[in-house]
Design a protein around this motif. Structure first.
Motif, PDB file in Angstrom:
ATOM      1  N   HIS A   1      54.622  35.765  -5.048  1.00  0.00           N
ATOM      2  CA  HIS A   1      53.571  34.766  -5.217  1.00  0.00           C
ATOM      3  C   HIS A   1      54.147  33.350  -5.142  1.00  0.00           C
ATOM      4  CE1 HIS A   1      49.806  33.010  -6.627  1.00  0.00           C
ATOM      5  NE2 HIS A   1      50.524  32.278  -7.463  1.00  0.00           N
ATOM      6  N   LEU A   2      55.275  33.129  -5.794  1.00  0.00           N
ATOM      7  CA  LEU A   2      55.885  31.797  -5.778  1.00  0.00           C
ATOM      8  C   LEU A   2      56.309  31.406  -4.367  1.00  0.00           C
ATOM      9  CD1 LEU A   2      58.024  31.972  -9.053  1.00  0.00           C
ATOM     10  CD2 LEU A   2      55.834  30.813  -8.696  1.00  0.00           C
ATOM     11  N   TYR A   3      56.708  32.396  -3.578  1.00  0.00           N
ATOM     12  CA  TYR A   3      57.056  32.124  -2.177  1.00  0.00           C
ATOM     13  C   TYR A   3      55.840  31.598  -1.417  1.00  0.00           C
ATOM     14  CZ  TYR A   3      57.665  33.176   2.780  1.00  0.00           C
ATOM     15  OH  TYR A   3      57.682  33.098   4.148  1.00  0.00           O
ATOM     16  N   HIS A   4      54.692  32.245  -1.621  1.00  0.00           N
ATOM     17  CA  HIS A   4      53.475  31.808  -0.939  1.00  0.00           C
ATOM     18  C   HIS A   4      53.004  30.444  -1.457  1.00  0.00           C
ATOM     19  CE1 HIS A   4      53.207  36.076   0.313  1.00  0.00           C
ATOM     20  NE2 HIS A   4      52.555  35.576   1.344  1.00  0.00           N
TER      21      HIS A   4
ATOM     22  N   LYS B   1      54.267  23.347   1.321  1.00  0.00           N
ATOM     23  CA  LYS B   1      54.982  22.803   2.464  1.00  0.00           C
ATOM     24  C   LYS B   1      54.021  22.520   3.609  1.00  0.00           C
ATOM     25  CE  LYS B   1      58.908  23.718   5.507  1.00  0.00           C
ATOM     26  NZ  LYS B   1      59.993  24.697   5.857  1.00  0.00           N
ATOM     27  N   ALA B   2      53.084  23.465   3.823  1.00  0.00           N
ATOM     28  CA  ALA B   2      52.095  23.280   4.893  1.00  0.00           C
ATOM     29  C   ALA B   2      51.193  22.092   4.593  1.00  0.00           C
ATOM     30  CB  ALA B   2      51.267  24.551   5.051  1.00  0.00           C
ATOM     31  N   GLU B   3      50.792  21.943   3.324  1.00  0.00           N
ATOM     32  CA  GLU B   3      49.936  20.819   2.945  1.00  0.00           C
ATOM     33  C   GLU B   3      50.680  19.500   3.081  1.00  0.00           C
ATOM     34  OE1 GLU B   3      48.820  21.834  -0.991  1.00  0.00           O
ATOM     35  OE2 GLU B   3      47.105  23.082  -0.384  1.00  0.00           O
TER      36      GLU B   3
ATOM     37  N   GLU C   1      49.661  16.367   5.504  1.00  0.00           N
ATOM     38  CA  GLU C   1      49.443  15.017   4.993  1.00  0.00           C
ATOM     39  C   GLU C   1      50.274  13.995   5.762  1.00  0.00           C
ATOM     40  OE1 GLU C   1      50.353  15.228   0.901  1.00  0.00           O
ATOM     41  OE2 GLU C   1      48.514  16.303   0.337  1.00  0.00           O
ATOM     42  N   GLN C   2      51.494  14.378   6.133  1.00  0.00           N
ATOM     43  CA  GLN C   2      52.359  13.474   6.886  1.00  0.00           C
ATOM     44  C   GLN C   2      51.775  13.182   8.264  1.00  0.00           C
ATOM     45  OE1 GLN C   2      56.251  15.202   6.957  1.00  0.00           O
ATOM     46  NE2 GLN C   2      56.595  14.906   4.755  1.00  0.00           N
ATOM     47  N   LYS C   3      51.190  14.205   8.864  1.00  0.00           N
ATOM     48  CA  LYS C   3      50.589  14.019  10.182  1.00  0.00           C
ATOM     49  C   LYS C   3      49.377  13.098  10.105  1.00  0.00           C
ATOM     50  CE  LYS C   3      52.092  18.329  12.327  1.00  0.00           C
ATOM     51  NZ  LYS C   3      51.654  19.594  12.964  1.00  0.00           N
TER      52      LYS C   3
END
Length: 279
Positions: A247-250, A256-258, A262-264
């Motif tokens: 679960h912590l991996y997900h 990371k995806a979020e 946000e950077q984009k």
């Protein structure tokens, strides 16, 4: 009832459907009716007899491990291996050949059979030395499984009667059996005294084990983890899942995806051939 059972728990699902088929009443409704009876509670319906008690035979774990090892050795000396070979030949050999053996249901899940799978299914041409090694491996596995089961039983008693006490949970009296030579003094006599006192409506001289207060948890609550695409039944299991590596991996993956997204959004223009964005 469907929300209380895990989708993969086929045994309990089948039992619940069987109850409905035989009674015409939903299993969940029957359970609610039991809990609603006088003397019932969150753990189930009322107790059958008045003034019940529980005697918990307790033993030093090191001494218990030795007793369990000795018990396995005695079973071996009484013909356990021949019995296993006969049972395997009658009921399991054909299943192994078809690769359909199942050590998770019925008698096949019993301690003392599946631990000898490699020994019982070894090729006829295996050397005597290799056969002996497989036998020793099975014996050690059986001893370890027996010890784990003993610890699991102790844990079950603590969780069921001491960590989730209710108004109608019987008192638990601990009786120490480490030294069996003092059985009458340490076990039989105090147990009879407790029973006699309870029958007379008196308070026993032996104090019951104190309950350990713990936050009440719902064993049948349903939790859907969208990150892991899993269904978790029970508050305790849900808490454990939230701390699990998977679960912590997900969670990290989602963050990371979020963060990348946000950077984009913050930088709509890319640097092209070293030319900075005029914005």
């Amino acid at each position: 009832m469907a929300a209380m059972l895990h989708p993969h728990d086929s045994r309990k699902i089948a039992r619940s459907l069987q109850v409905h088929q035989e009674t015409g009443v939903a299993h969940s409704q029957l359970l609610e009716e039991q809990r609603a009876q006088e003397g019932g509670g969150s753990l189930g319906g009322p107790l059958r007899f008045p003034n019940p008690c529980i005697f918990w035979l307790q033993c030093n774990m090191e001494a218990l491990d030795k007793k369990l090892d000795k018990r396995v050795d005695e079973m071996l000396s009484m013909g356990l291996i021949d019995e296993l070979k006969d049972f395997h030949r009658r009921y399991n050999e054909q299943k192994v050949q078809e690769n359909s053996q199942d050590y998770q249901h019925g008698i096949f899940q019993s301690i003392g059979f599946k631990e000898f799978h490699e020994y019982l299914t070894a090729d006829a041409g295996v050397s005597e030395e290799e056969s002996g090694q497989l036998l020793t491996k099975g014996i050690e596995a059986m001893k370890q499984a027996t010890k784990r089961y003993a610890r699991k039983q102790n844990k079950w008693v603590r969780n069921r009667f001491l960590k989730r006490p209710g108004a109608f949970v019987p008192p638990v009296f601990g009786l120490h059996v480490t030294d069996v030579s003092s059985w009458e003094k340490a076990v039989l006599t105090p147990a009879l005294e407790v029973l006699d006192s309870l029958q007379k409506g008196e308070r026993p001289s032996l104090e019951p084990i104190k309950s350990v207060g713990e936050e009440q948890r719902n064993k049948r609550s349903r939790h859907d983890c969208e990150l892991c695409s899993k269904v978790i039944i029970g508050d305790l299991e849900w808490t454990a899942h939230l701390k699990s590596k998977n679960h912590l991996y997900h969670v990290r993956k989602k963050r990371k995806a979020e963060s990348t997204s946000e950077q984009k959004v913050a930088s709509p223009c890319d640097h092209i051939h070293g030319t900075e964005c005029p914005l």
